[in-house]
Design a protein around this motif. Sequence first.
Motif, PDB file in Angstrom:
ATOM      1  N   LYS A 274       2.036  -9.437   2.218  1.00 12.37           N
ATOM      2  CA  LYS A 274       1.177  -9.664   3.382  1.00 12.37           C
ATOM      3  C   LYS A 274       0.267  -8.451   3.616  1.00 12.37           C
ATOM      4  N   CYS A 275       0.822  -7.282   3.446  1.00  8.16           N
ATOM      5  CA  CYS A 275       0.077  -6.024   3.632  1.00  8.16           C
ATOM      6  C   CYS A 275      -1.117  -5.992   2.671  1.00  8.16           C
ATOM      7  N   VAL A 276      -0.882  -6.391   1.414  1.00 10.81           N
ATOM      8  CA  VAL A 276      -1.961  -6.371   0.416  1.00 10.81           C
ATOM      9  C   VAL A 276      -3.011  -7.428   0.765  1.00 10.81           C
ATOM     10  N   THR A 277      -2.536  -8.607   1.126  1.00  8.79           N
ATOM     11  CA  THR A 277      -3.470  -9.691   1.459  1.00  8.79           C
ATOM     12  C   THR A 277      -4.345  -9.281   2.649  1.00  8.79           C
ATOM     13  N   THR A 278      -3.699  -8.730   3.680  1.00  9.14           N
ATOM     14  CA  THR A 278      -4.463  -8.296   4.860  1.00  9.14           C
ATOM     15  C   THR A 278      -5.370  -7.121   4.516  1.00  9.14           C
ATOM     16  N   GLY A 279      -4.820  -6.168   3.788  1.00  8.04           N
ATOM     17  CA  GLY A 279      -5.557  -4.940   3.480  1.00  8.04           C
ATOM     18  C   GLY A 279      -6.787  -5.171   2.621  1.00  8.04           C
ATOM     19  N   THR A 280      -6.749  -6.208   1.796  1.00  7.02           N
ATOM     20  CA  THR A 280      -7.919  -6.494   0.949  1.00  7.02           C
ATOM     21  C   THR A 280      -8.808  -7.548   1.611  1.00  7.02           C
ATOM     22  N   GLY A 281      -8.549  -7.838   2.873  1.00  5.33           N
ATOM     23  CA  GLY A 281      -9.343  -8.837   3.596  1.00  5.33           C
ATOM     24  C   GLY A 281      -9.254 -10.206   2.940  1.00  5.33           C
ATOM     25  N   GLY A 282      -8.127 -10.467   2.296  1.00  8.41           N
ATOM     26  CA  GLY A 282      -7.930 -11.771   1.660  1.00  8.41           C
ATOM     27  C   GLY A 282      -8.537 -11.857   0.259  1.00  8.41           C
TER      28      GLY A 282
ATOM     29  N   LEU B 252       3.896  -1.907 -18.360  1.00  9.63           N
ATOM     30  CA  LEU B 252       4.264  -2.139 -16.959  1.00  9.63           C
ATOM     31  C   LEU B 252       3.976  -0.903 -16.110  1.00  9.63           C
ATOM     32  N   THR B 253       3.453  -1.123 -14.926  1.00  9.75           N
ATOM     33  CA  THR B 253       3.184  -0.029 -13.987  1.00  9.75           C
ATOM     34  C   THR B 253       4.122  -0.184 -12.792  1.00  9.75           C
ATOM     35  N   LEU B 254       4.846   0.894 -12.503  1.00  7.59           N
ATOM     36  CA  LEU B 254       5.809   0.872 -11.390  1.00  7.59           C
ATOM     37  C   LEU B 254       5.069   0.986 -10.058  1.00  7.59           C
ATOM     38  N   LEU B 255       5.416   0.116  -9.108  1.00  3.18           N
ATOM     39  CA  LEU B 255       4.788   0.214  -7.783  1.00  3.18           C
ATOM     40  C   LEU B 255       5.732   0.810  -6.746  1.00  3.18           C
TER      41      LEU B 255
ATOM     42  N   MET C 116       7.019  -4.158 -10.245  1.00  6.23           N
ATOM     43  CA  MET C 116       6.149  -3.744 -11.356  1.00  6.23           C
ATOM     44  C   MET C 116       4.920  -4.639 -11.411  1.00  6.23           C
ATOM     45  N   VAL C 117       3.851  -4.092 -11.991  1.00  8.16           N
ATOM     46  CA  VAL C 117       2.640  -4.893 -12.203  1.00  8.16           C
ATOM     47  C   VAL C 117       2.259  -4.750 -13.676  1.00  8.16           C
ATOM     48  N   ASN C 118       1.724  -5.792 -14.251  1.00  4.04           N
ATOM     49  CA  ASN C 118       1.259  -5.762 -15.635  1.00  4.04           C
ATOM     50  C   ASN C 118       0.159  -4.695 -15.756  1.00  4.04           C
ATOM     51  N   SER C 119       0.262  -3.794 -16.727  1.00  7.49           N
ATOM     52  CA  SER C 119      -0.668  -2.656 -16.796  1.00  7.49           C
ATOM     53  C   SER C 119      -2.102  -3.079 -17.121  1.00  7.49           C
ATOM     54  N   ASP C 120      -2.289  -4.169 -17.856  1.00  9.55           N
ATOM     55  CA  ASP C 120      -3.660  -4.651 -18.118  1.00  9.55           C
ATOM     56  C   ASP C 120      -4.283  -5.160 -16.825  1.00  9.55           C
ATOM     57  N   VAL C 121      -3.466  -5.906 -16.069  1.00 13.28           N
ATOM     58  CA  VAL C 121      -3.947  -6.419 -14.776  1.00 13.28           C
ATOM     59  C   VAL C 121      -4.290  -5.230 -13.877  1.00 13.28           C
ATOM     60  N   TRP C 122      -3.408  -4.236 -13.912  1.00  8.06           N
ATOM     61  CA  TRP C 122      -3.595  -3.049 -13.064  1.00  8.06           C
ATOM     62  C   TRP C 122      -4.896  -2.330 -13.412  1.00  8.06           C
ATOM     63  N   SER C 123      -5.174  -2.162 -14.705  1.00  5.70           N
ATOM     64  CA  SER C 123      -6.390  -1.408 -15.035  1.00  5.70           C
ATOM     65  C   SER C 123      -7.652  -2.215 -14.732  1.00  5.70           C
TER      66      SER C 123
ATOM     67  N   ASN D 249      -6.012   1.048  -4.139  1.00  3.84           N
ATOM     68  CA  ASN D 249      -5.664   1.919  -3.004  1.00  3.84           C
ATOM     69  C   ASN D 249      -4.821   1.168  -1.974  1.00  3.84           C
ATOM     70  N   VAL D 250      -5.217  -0.057  -1.696  1.00  3.19           N
ATOM     71  CA  VAL D 250      -4.464  -0.868  -0.732  1.00  3.19           C
ATOM     72  C   VAL D 250      -3.052  -1.122  -1.279  1.00  3.19           C
ATOM     73  N   ILE D 251      -2.981  -1.518  -2.559  1.00  3.93           N
ATOM     74  CA  ILE D 251      -1.677  -1.852  -3.155  1.00  3.93           C
ATOM     75  C   ILE D 251      -0.752  -0.639  -3.143  1.00  3.93           C
ATOM     76  N   THR D 252      -1.278   0.531  -3.521  1.00  2.00           N
ATOM     77  CA  THR D 252      -0.400   1.718  -3.533  1.00  2.00           C
ATOM     78  C   THR D 252       0.026   2.099  -2.117  1.00  2.00           C
ATOM     79  N   GLY D 253      -0.873   1.957  -1.169  1.00  2.00           N
ATOM     80  CA  GLY D 253      -0.506   2.249   0.225  1.00  2.00           C
ATOM     81  C   GLY D 253       0.577   1.297   0.711  1.00  2.00           C
TER      82      GLY D 253
END
Length: 327
Positions: free
Chosen positions: A49-57, A136-139, A236-243, A251-255
């Motif tokens: 929810k934080c990511v969805t809100t933080g990225t304005g949807g 894989l990227t650790l969140l 975790m997030v897929n590293s290709d998706v992440w890059s 920034n929103v996701i890491t926060g």
Amino acid sequence: MKTLKNLMAATALTAVSVAAAPLSAETWDMPMAYSASNFHSATGAEFAKCVTTGTGGELEIVTHPSGSLFKGADIKRAIQTGQAPIGERLLSGHQNENALFGFDSIPFLATSFDDSAKLWKAAKPSIEKLLSEQNLTLLYAVPWPPQGLYFKNEVNSVAEMKGIKFRSYNNATSRLAELTGMLPVTIEAAEISQAFATGVAESMVSSGSTGYDRKVWESLDYFYEVDAWLPRNYVMVNSDVWSDTPDAHKNVITGCAELAEYAGNWRAKEYTGFTLQGLRDGGMTVGPASDQMVSELKEIGVTMTNEWLEAAGDEGKAIVDAFHAMQ
Ligand code: PCA
């Protein structure tokens, strides 16, 4: 009339949300292994929810708890291969691939939340490296409450465990079963209520949280607070998706991940007492194990620690040394 009013209100709402929706909205499905009511899943839902809100949807994360999208054992592979962009899994579930993943399931090494945090600090760089080698990227990562032993009948020594069918969730728990003379059978948390009800399993090592979530008092009667270790879930997030993710979203996701880790840790602590009381309310006997059982389990712990150190090599030893240096 009422129906018409509701319909009009709903239509107005839809019109507003359509107008407000960003043009390039993206959805990330997030498989999770544990039940929706579990605190890890609740934390994951808030993170989403934080990511969805933080990225304005612009980026919507949709959680799928209870292994409904991928079963626990398949989640990491699904993310590595891009079948899902993001997900949560029990870290020590990968111990069969590399012993290092089992750093948090060494009996009696880190038995409190404080020590578990120190051990994670010591292990995190190695784990992040291992994961990044696997695309894989650790969140974020959050511990489970301390692990205790569940039984149908009263048990006061290791000898009394002989022949009991034991539900395991990683290599360490299977090994614990072998060393105590029990019979390990690997079962995902989502399926344990049924396994206990049908007698496929009669015992397990887990937190009060999992016993509470799965209402194990319907089949089991004893929980011994052994505080053997505190295993960890990670997102975790897929590293290709992440890059490919724009910096503003990263920034929103890491926060949100930082917030989730903090909230998850807090919840884990709060949930410990609450769920143990829940087991009592369900009719279980909850308390410490006998001195004999504790000292016998500690001996087994020494064996398992040595086995792990051997399997995890220099990097494993460096983690344990760094942890001890923080004491
Ligand atoms: N619950 C999870 C792992 C550790 C815990 O407390 C489980 O039993 O599967």
